[in-house]
Design a protein around this motif. Sequence first.
Motif, PDB file in Angstrom:
ATOM      1  N   ALA A  75       0.817  -1.205   0.000  1.00 31.81           N
ATOM      2  CA  ALA A  75       0.000   0.000   0.000  1.00 31.81           C
ATOM      3  C   ALA A  75       0.854   1.259   0.000  1.00 31.81           C
ATOM      4  CB  ALA A  75      -0.923   0.005   1.218  1.00 31.81           C
ATOM      5  N   THR A  76       0.737   2.054  -1.055  1.00 27.30           N
ATOM      6  CA  THR A  76       1.334   3.381  -1.044  1.00 27.30           C
ATOM      7  C   THR A  76       0.582   4.256  -0.044  1.00 27.30           C
ATOM      8  OG1 THR A  76       1.970   3.270  -3.374  1.00 27.30           O
ATOM      9  CG2 THR A  76       1.827   5.449  -2.397  1.00 27.30           C
ATOM     10  N   PRO A  77       1.275   4.878   0.932  1.00 25.33           N
ATOM     11  CA  PRO A  77       0.579   5.818   1.814  1.00 25.33           C
ATOM     12  C   PRO A  77       0.063   7.017   1.017  1.00 25.33           C
ATOM     13  CG  PRO A  77       2.722   5.185   2.720  1.00 25.33           C
ATOM     14  CD  PRO A  77       2.689   4.719   1.296  1.00 25.33           C
ATOM     15  N   ILE A  78      -1.138   7.451   1.311  1.00 27.99           N
ATOM     16  CA  ILE A  78      -1.746   8.607   0.656  1.00 27.99           C
ATOM     17  C   ILE A  78      -1.743   9.778   1.648  1.00 27.99           C
ATOM     18  CG2 ILE A  78      -3.888   9.546  -0.299  1.00 27.99           C
ATOM     19  CD1 ILE A  78      -2.518   7.542  -2.135  1.00 27.99           C
ATOM     20  N   TYR A  79      -1.154  10.899   1.213  1.00 32.39           N
ATOM     21  CA  TYR A  79      -1.160  12.093   2.059  1.00 32.39           C
ATOM     22  C   TYR A  79      -2.079  13.131   1.434  1.00 32.39           C
ATOM     23  CZ  TYR A  79       0.204  16.399   4.378  1.00 32.39           C
ATOM     24  OH  TYR A  79       0.168  17.584   5.076  1.00 32.39           O
ATOM     25  N   ALA A  80      -3.164  13.439   2.129  1.00 29.61           N
ATOM     26  CA  ALA A  80      -4.134  14.433   1.677  1.00 29.61           C
ATOM     27  C   ALA A  80      -4.934  14.861   2.901  1.00 29.61           C
ATOM     28  CB  ALA A  80      -5.071  13.849   0.615  1.00 29.61           C
ATOM     29  N   ASN A  81      -5.543  16.044   2.820  1.00 31.42           N
ATOM     30  CA  ASN A  81      -6.407  16.484   3.915  1.00 31.42           C
ATOM     31  C   ASN A  81      -5.653  16.502   5.249  1.00 31.42           C
ATOM     32  OD1 ASN A  81      -8.946  17.300   4.973  1.00 31.42           O
ATOM     33  ND2 ASN A  81      -9.446  15.183   5.545  1.00 31.42           N
ATOM     34  N   ASP A  82      -4.340  16.835   5.196  1.00 32.07           N
ATOM     35  CA  ASP A  82      -3.480  16.859   6.391  1.00 32.07           C
ATOM     36  C   ASP A  82      -3.489  15.529   7.141  1.00 32.07           C
ATOM     37  OD1 ASP A  82      -2.557  19.479   6.072  1.00 32.07           O
ATOM     38  OD2 ASP A  82      -4.345  20.297   7.037  1.00 32.07           O
ATOM     39  N   THR A  83      -3.670  14.449   6.404  1.00 28.53           N
ATOM     40  CA  THR A  83      -3.793  13.119   7.014  1.00 28.53           C
ATOM     41  C   THR A  83      -3.082  12.108   6.142  1.00 28.53           C
ATOM     42  OG1 THR A  83      -5.951  13.747   7.934  1.00 28.53           O
ATOM     43  CG2 THR A  83      -5.458  11.391   7.846  1.00 28.53           C
ATOM     44  N   LEU A  84      -2.595  11.058   6.780  1.00 29.81           N
ATOM     45  CA  LEU A  84      -1.994   9.931   6.064  1.00 29.81           C
ATOM     46  C   LEU A  84      -3.007   8.787   6.082  1.00 29.81           C
ATOM     47  CD1 LEU A  84       0.841   9.651   4.791  1.00 29.81           C
ATOM     48  CD2 LEU A  84       1.534   8.415   6.846  1.00 29.81           C
ATOM     49  N   TYR A  85      -3.395   8.307   4.892  1.00 31.84           N
ATOM     50  CA  TYR A  85      -4.385   7.240   4.770  1.00 31.84           C
ATOM     51  C   TYR A  85      -3.721   5.978   4.219  1.00 31.84           C
ATOM     52  CZ  TYR A  85      -7.718  11.146   5.040  1.00 31.84           C
ATOM     53  OH  TYR A  85      -8.419  12.264   5.417  1.00 31.84           O
ATOM     54  N   LEU A  86      -4.023   4.839   4.826  1.00 30.89           N
ATOM     55  CA  LEU A  86      -3.490   3.564   4.350  1.00 30.89           C
ATOM     56  C   LEU A  86      -4.567   2.501   4.389  1.00 30.89           C
ATOM     57  CD1 LEU A  86      -1.000   4.804   6.467  1.00 30.89           C
ATOM     58  CD2 LEU A  86       0.187   3.160   5.014  1.00 30.89           C
ATOM     59  N   GLY A  87      -4.524   1.605   3.396  1.00 33.26           N
ATOM     60  CA  GLY A  87      -5.332   0.402   3.435  1.00 33.26           C
ATOM     61  C   GLY A  87      -4.470  -0.747   3.925  1.00 33.26           C
ATOM     62  N   THR A  88      -5.078  -1.760   4.544  1.00 34.10           N
ATOM     63  CA  THR A  88      -4.338  -2.913   5.054  1.00 34.10           C
ATOM     64  C   THR A  88      -4.803  -4.188   4.360  1.00 34.10           C
ATOM     65  OG1 THR A  88      -5.807  -3.718   6.830  1.00 34.10           O
ATOM     66  CG2 THR A  88      -4.464  -1.750   7.302  1.00 34.10           C
ATOM     67  N   PRO A  89      -4.028  -5.289   4.462  1.00 32.53           N
ATOM     68  CA  PRO A  89      -4.457  -6.541   3.828  1.00 32.53           C
ATOM     69  C   PRO A  89      -5.623  -7.225   4.536  1.00 32.53           C
ATOM     70  CG  PRO A  89      -2.204  -6.702   4.691  1.00 32.53           C
ATOM     71  CD  PRO A  89      -2.685  -5.346   4.994  1.00 32.53           C
ATOM     72  N   PHE A  90      -6.090  -6.649   5.659  1.00 31.04           N
ATOM     73  CA  PHE A  90      -7.346  -7.099   6.267  1.00 31.04           C
ATOM     74  C   PHE A  90      -8.485  -6.178   5.840  1.00 31.04           C
ATOM     75  CE2 PHE A  90      -5.467  -9.454  10.213  1.00 31.04           C
ATOM     76  CZ  PHE A  90      -4.787 -10.306   9.363  1.00 31.04           C
ATOM     77  N   TYR A  91      -8.206  -5.329   4.836  1.00 31.92           N
ATOM     78  CA  TYR A  91      -9.176  -4.449   4.207  1.00 31.92           C
ATOM     79  C   TYR A  91      -9.791  -3.469   5.206  1.00 31.92           C
ATOM     80  CZ  TYR A  91      -8.126  -8.049   0.944  1.00 31.92           C
ATOM     81  OH  TYR A  91      -7.426  -8.923   0.147  1.00 31.92           O
ATOM     82  N   ARG A  92      -8.890  -2.873   5.998  1.00 33.30           N
ATOM     83  CA  ARG A  92      -9.238  -1.763   6.876  1.00 33.30           C
ATOM     84  C   ARG A  92      -8.551  -0.495   6.363  1.00 33.30           C
ATOM     85  NH1 ARG A  92      -8.084  -1.945  12.743  1.00 33.30           N
ATOM     86  NH2 ARG A  92      -5.976  -2.582  12.110  1.00 33.30           N
ATOM     87  N   ILE A  93      -9.123   0.670   6.689  1.00 34.25           N
ATOM     88  CA  ILE A  93      -8.504   1.954   6.404  1.00 34.25           C
ATOM     89  C   ILE A  93      -8.015   2.542   7.713  1.00 34.25           C
ATOM     90  CG2 ILE A  93      -8.763   4.250   5.411  1.00 34.25           C
ATOM     91  CD1 ILE A  93     -11.181   3.208   3.852  1.00 34.25           C
ATOM     92  N   LEU A  94      -6.764   3.007   7.732  1.00 34.22           N
ATOM     93  CA  LEU A  94      -6.215   3.725   8.870  1.00 34.22           C
ATOM     94  C   LEU A  94      -5.986   5.172   8.461  1.00 34.22           C
ATOM     95  CD1 LEU A  94      -3.466   1.234  10.128  1.00 34.22           C
ATOM     96  CD2 LEU A  94      -5.910   1.238  10.642  1.00 34.22           C
TER      97      LEU A  94
END
Length: 628
Positions: A75-94
């Motif tokens: 998962a490439t970390p996504i930086y937007a909205n002053d936040t870092l968003y990641l998906g996991t292999p258990f299909y959760r969003i952090l």
Amino acid sequence: MTRLFAAALALTTAAAPVAAQDTWDTFHGQLSAQKYAPADQITTDNVRRLERQWTVHTGDMSDGSGDLPPTVWSATPIYANDTLYLGTPFYRILALDPATGERKWTYDSQSRLEALTQPALKNRGVAYWEDPDATGPCAKRVYIGTMTATLHAVDADTGKVCEDFAENGILDVNQWNTTNDRWPLSLLQPPTVVNDVLVTGWAGKDWATAEAPPGTVFGIDARTGEKRWEVNFLPEDVRDQSGTANVWTAMSADPELGLVYIPVSSPSPNYWGGNRTQDLPLATSVTAVDVETGEVVWAQQLVHHDIWDYDTNAAPTLMDLEMDGETVPALVQTTKQGFLYVMNRETGEPIFEWEEREVPASDAEGEQASPTQPFPTAPPPTNDPEAWPGVWWLADLVSFGNCSRRTEDMRYEGLYTPPSVEGTIAYPGTAGGMQWGGATVDPESGLLYVNTSRVAQEFRLIPREEYEGMSEGGSVAESGYYAQEGAPYGMYLSNIQNWAGMPCWKPPFGTMSAYDIAKGEKVWEVPFGRIQRYGFYMPKSWGSPTIGGPVVTGGGLIFIGASIDARVRALDAETGEELWWDNVMAPAVANPAVFEHEGRQWVVFVAGGNSILKPDVGDEIAAYALPE
């Protein structure tokens, strides 16, 4: 094949527009897939002071020894909205605070954790979209797909479901899986977001059947989840008897031209094509599609009648070339074969000539291999198409000559030697060459950088009557026996290694290269990465096969993980010299994210592992910055 733009012209390179310095809001940083971070706080002079500032462990990993399949996390970390968003292999969003790693919120898709189409639970992250015409809840959204073919939309500020998207925030993409519905259209790669369209491909089950779901890409309304359009990459009269030619990797786009650039994979079955001998012009291609209508504007096939699983596996990188006083909109498509195809991204016309060269014929039952394949005349490839590296004396010695004995009876006549019953040396094999991480471009220097693997593999066809008596032994490392059900042959695929796991072919096993695309020249090439085995690091000159790609920055640095040794690195963009490294939990097979947050430059890696490189798995997010 097509006209040659004058290579002798004095050319300079300028990049297509990139995202602002404070965002990294798509899988490749920008829709151009340049993976360029203009931030220049970290430089070649101070990068040795780079320190890990925080580490987060998600808990979402498995080595396959328990009730869950193993995980592969890219998962490439996504930086937007002053936040870092990641998906996991258990299909959760952090959603994390970029400065501290503190968790803002978590969304759990509650997807079934089953390896339905893949040998492992896989995730390549999330997509981000902002509605320019809305405020309040769900004006900013994060999307995650699952292996069960559901696409979830949540509010980027709170993680709460966007109920106006599809059915209570969840779109069942598998409702469009209507031909050869043998497995779900797994959504492991996040959508490519262009304007208000989610351009969505899917992943399938490799090497299992001749008849499979035929390749499609969907244009989905980012607000409502409605399907606006659909592109099919196989002709209607072929879809029932074949399948795939799907898009499992990232895409790039030029919003000004209104085009999305789609790397299309090979049809099924992968290593025998007697059921699909007619012309399939969109298979194993790069195809430009109108993002509003789904109309195919142009397409260039990179492999005719693909029987090597040479999927077009990375988003093409977009850049502009100044040619004889005119700006030519270009794209560079990297490939598993080691080729870099350079095209006009508006018309699809090659910028450097392609030659249709004769290639070997197949002797497999019912097969009709293409008599020619397109070879670009420039830039030079990363892997030699004419000769594999040959047997490595050290591996041969350790194996008491087994490497030589194993390869001497295999068929090899250069790139595009067809799979055969006696066994074919494939170099590069389906492992690459260049992989889905793709290339990166520095718009200031005009240089393109790309890592490549040098992997020799065996492709062996097994007549059906013999295969039926064998036990299927496919593995999470994508090697072993595979059925190709419905074809007259099963198949065996493996890296050509000795009993100790040493490559039988000569090193280096991986390199990093720099190209001046405008001149069609390679500027430098160095071995990249290190092989780590039995607790030892092998010599730097050997290099390492890699999965995952590089990022280049305004500070003159290349940041990359990707290698077997589970290190993340910074290289000097002028020379390829390694300037900095750190150990992480497992091979960092995801592309890094590089961005500025509150005036400070950050480099964030995900260390999740991939069994193709080594069996180690991880759940680590590691964030780096200079000391304050």
